[in-house]
Design a protein around this motif. Structure first.
Motif, mmCIF file in Angstrom:
data_model
loop_
_atom_site.group_PDB
_atom_site.id
_atom_site.type_symbol
_atom_site.label_atom_id
_atom_site.label_comp_id
_atom_site.label_asym_id
_atom_site.label_seq_id
_atom_site.Cartn_x
_atom_site.Cartn_y
_atom_site.Cartn_z
ATOM 1 N N ILE A 47 3.148 -0.865 -3.998
ATOM 2 C CA ILE A 47 4.584 -0.703 -3.713
ATOM 3 C C ILE A 47 4.817 -0.647 -2.208
ATOM 4 O O ILE A 47 5.707 -1.326 -1.663
ATOM 5 C CB ILE A 47 5.124 0.580 -4.376
ATOM 6 C CG1 ILE A 47 5.117 0.468 -5.901
ATOM 7 C CG2 ILE A 47 6.537 0.902 -3.868
ATOM 8 C CD1 ILE A 47 6.175 -0.401 -6.500
ATOM 9 N N LEU A 48 4.028 0.161 -1.502
ATOM 10 C CA LEU A 48 4.184 0.308 -0.054
ATOM 11 C C LEU A 48 3.953 -1.022 0.667
ATOM 12 O O LEU A 48 4.717 -1.392 1.570
ATOM 13 C CB LEU A 48 3.215 1.365 0.471
ATOM 14 C CG LEU A 48 3.559 2.824 0.149
ATOM 15 C CD1 LEU A 48 2.377 3.732 0.477
ATOM 16 C CD2 LEU A 48 4.788 3.274 0.913
ATOM 17 N N HIS A 49 2.910 -1.745 0.266
ATOM 18 C CA HIS A 49 2.587 -3.012 0.922
ATOM 19 C C HIS A 49 3.658 -4.066 0.636
ATOM 20 O O HIS A 49 4.028 -4.841 1.536
ATOM 21 C CB HIS A 49 1.219 -3.506 0.456
ATOM 22 C CG HIS A 49 0.706 -4.679 1.226
ATOM 23 N ND1 HIS A 49 0.527 -4.654 2.602
ATOM 24 C CD2 HIS A 49 0.345 -5.928 0.839
ATOM 25 C CE1 HIS A 49 0.060 -5.816 3.018
ATOM 26 N NE2 HIS A 49 -0.055 -6.615 1.962
ATOM 27 N N ALA A 50 4.154 -4.092 -0.608
ATOM 28 C CA ALA A 50 5.200 -5.065 -0.960
ATOM 29 C C ALA A 50 6.461 -4.810 -0.150
ATOM 30 O O ALA A 50 7.086 -5.749 0.363
ATOM 31 C CB ALA A 50 5.489 -4.984 -2.460
ATOM 32 N N ILE A 51 6.862 -3.551 -0.017
ATOM 33 C CA ILE A 51 8.062 -3.213 0.754
ATOM 34 C C ILE A 51 7.862 -3.522 2.234
ATOM 35 O O ILE A 51 8.775 -3.996 2.919
ATOM 36 C CB ILE A 51 8.440 -1.732 0.538
ATOM 37 C CG1 ILE A 51 8.877 -1.502 -0.913
ATOM 38 C CG2 ILE A 51 9.550 -1.290 1.501
ATOM 39 C CD1 ILE A 51 9.078 -0.051 -1.282
ATOM 40 N N TRP A 52 6.658 -3.286 2.738
ATOM 41 C CA TRP A 52 6.355 -3.532 4.155
ATOM 42 C C TRP A 52 6.384 -5.020 4.493
ATOM 43 O O TRP A 52 6.880 -5.407 5.569
ATOM 44 C CB TRP A 52 4.994 -2.942 4.476
ATOM 45 C CG TRP A 52 4.555 -3.150 5.899
ATOM 46 C CD1 TRP A 52 3.821 -4.190 6.399
ATOM 47 C CD2 TRP A 52 4.839 -2.306 7.018
ATOM 48 N NE1 TRP A 52 3.607 -4.041 7.738
ATOM 49 C CE2 TRP A 52 4.235 -2.899 8.158
ATOM 50 C CE3 TRP A 52 5.539 -1.104 7.174
ATOM 51 C CZ2 TRP A 52 4.313 -2.325 9.414
ATOM 52 C CZ3 TRP A 52 5.614 -0.544 8.445
ATOM 53 C CH2 TRP A 52 5.005 -1.150 9.538
ATOM 54 N N THR A 53 5.884 -5.869 3.585
ATOM 55 C CA THR A 53 5.691 -7.281 3.913
ATOM 56 C C THR A 53 6.809 -8.189 3.424
ATOM 57 O O THR A 53 6.955 -9.311 3.933
ATOM 58 C CB THR A 53 4.366 -7.786 3.303
ATOM 59 O OG1 THR A 53 4.363 -7.555 1.880
ATOM 60 C CG2 THR A 53 3.182 -7.066 3.937
#
Length: 319
Positions: A47-53
């Motif tokens: 979730i964190l990586h998807a939101i970041w990228t």
């Protein structure tokens, strides 16, 4: 546990029991725990990586979701090594300083999660009741300030409880009834006046969870009032559907929180297994279920995760 001698444990060390009555099958019990930790850590990191990228997820709602994932990680990660060490029978001892640090992160991030859920309720209120002002009210700078305030508001008041423990004598026992350190568990081992910890801890719970839950309730009352003024049933359902994931996240965090507090404060004579199960549910259920719920209920999150996976596959193929 038969060969354990409490008197052999140094005064600065505690002994973690694990799951009482099931010591002989701890290795088997470790399998579902490993699965839950893996799902929780992998899900929240995704979730964190998807939101970041993914630029399409750079919106207030998803920034708050990233904060919720971060607070969930902050709750479960500090306990990973101690829980698995106990269940794998590697070591059941934990140093006092490590124990206090673990307690600080668990309680601070659980309060932070509550504050983030309140911020998410405000986000839904603004999006539904004041959609034209949404972008001007929830600016990136304001969201960052809300996140910093939620963490500082939750972590700083916990510090006096941790400092107080350093000056209390532990003379009854050094055996903790869980696989990790909880303030409610360690305070029962103290052979001195613990009124400060009891009253101060109850005050924190009342102020944080009580006021946050009240704020969430008020937000949804205002949301319902606004939604009911919409003529079309389809538009009403569409507006309420955007709140479904958040309502599930609130229940997932608050029900175990309240249950654990009630058990520790008012059901002290209940079976030790009840205390342990409530503590494990409080620790692992929110980090495991929140990413699943938001992935299932939110199309943008699903698209962001699929884009992340397909992008990685294409990149690996080109290499």
């Amino acid at each position: 546990m038969a060969d354990f001698n409490a008197s052999s444990i140094p005064s600065s060390t505690f002994y973690l029991t694990g799951i009482p009555g099931f010591e002989t099958i701890h290795h088997w019990i470790s399998i579902p725990f490993c699965i839950l930790y893996f799902i929780g850590i992998t899900g929240n990191c995704t979730i964190l990586h998807a939101i970041w990228t993914d630029p399409s997820l750079h919106e207030p709602m998803y920034y708050f979701l990233a904060m919720l994932s971060f607070s969930d990680m902050g709750m479960c990660l500090p306990t990973l090594t101690s829980v698995l060490r106990v269940l794998w029978s590697i070591s059941r001892e934990i140093e006092f300083n490590t124990c206090v640090t673990q307690m600080f992160f668990i309680h601070a991030f659980s309060f932070t999660g509550s504050g983030v859920l309140l911020a998410m309720a405000f986000d839904r209120y603004v999006a539904i009741c004041h959609p034209l002002r949404y972008a001007t009210i929830l600016t990136p700078q304001r969201i960052a300030r809300i996140g910093i305030f939620a963490f500082l508001r939750s972590s700083l008041p916990v510090i006096p409880l941790m400092i107080r423990l350093a000056y209390l004598p532990f003379c009854h026992s050094h055996v903790l009834s869980h696989s990790y350190c909880l303030h409610q568990d360690i305070i029962r081992l103290v052979c001195a006046d613990t009124k400060f910890n009891f009253i101060y801890g109850l005050l924190l719970v009342t102020l944080f969870w009580g006021l946050d839950s009240l704020g969430i309730l008020v937000s949804y009352i205002l949301i319902l009032h606004s939604v009911l003024s919409i003529a079309s049933w389809e538009e009403r359902l569409k507006a309420l559907n955007t709140c479904a994931s958040h309502i599930c996240a609130v229940l997932i965090l608050y029900v175990p929180m309240i249950g654990l507090s009630i058990v520790h404060r008012f059901a002290k004579h209940a079976s030790p297994l009840v205390h342990v199960l409530m503590a494990d549910i409080y620790l692992l259920v929110p980090p495991v279920l929140n990413p699943i719920i938001y992935s299932v209920k939110n199309k943008k999150i699903r698209r962001g995760i699929l884009h992340l996976i397909t992008h990685k596959r294409i990149h690996s193929t080109l290499r």
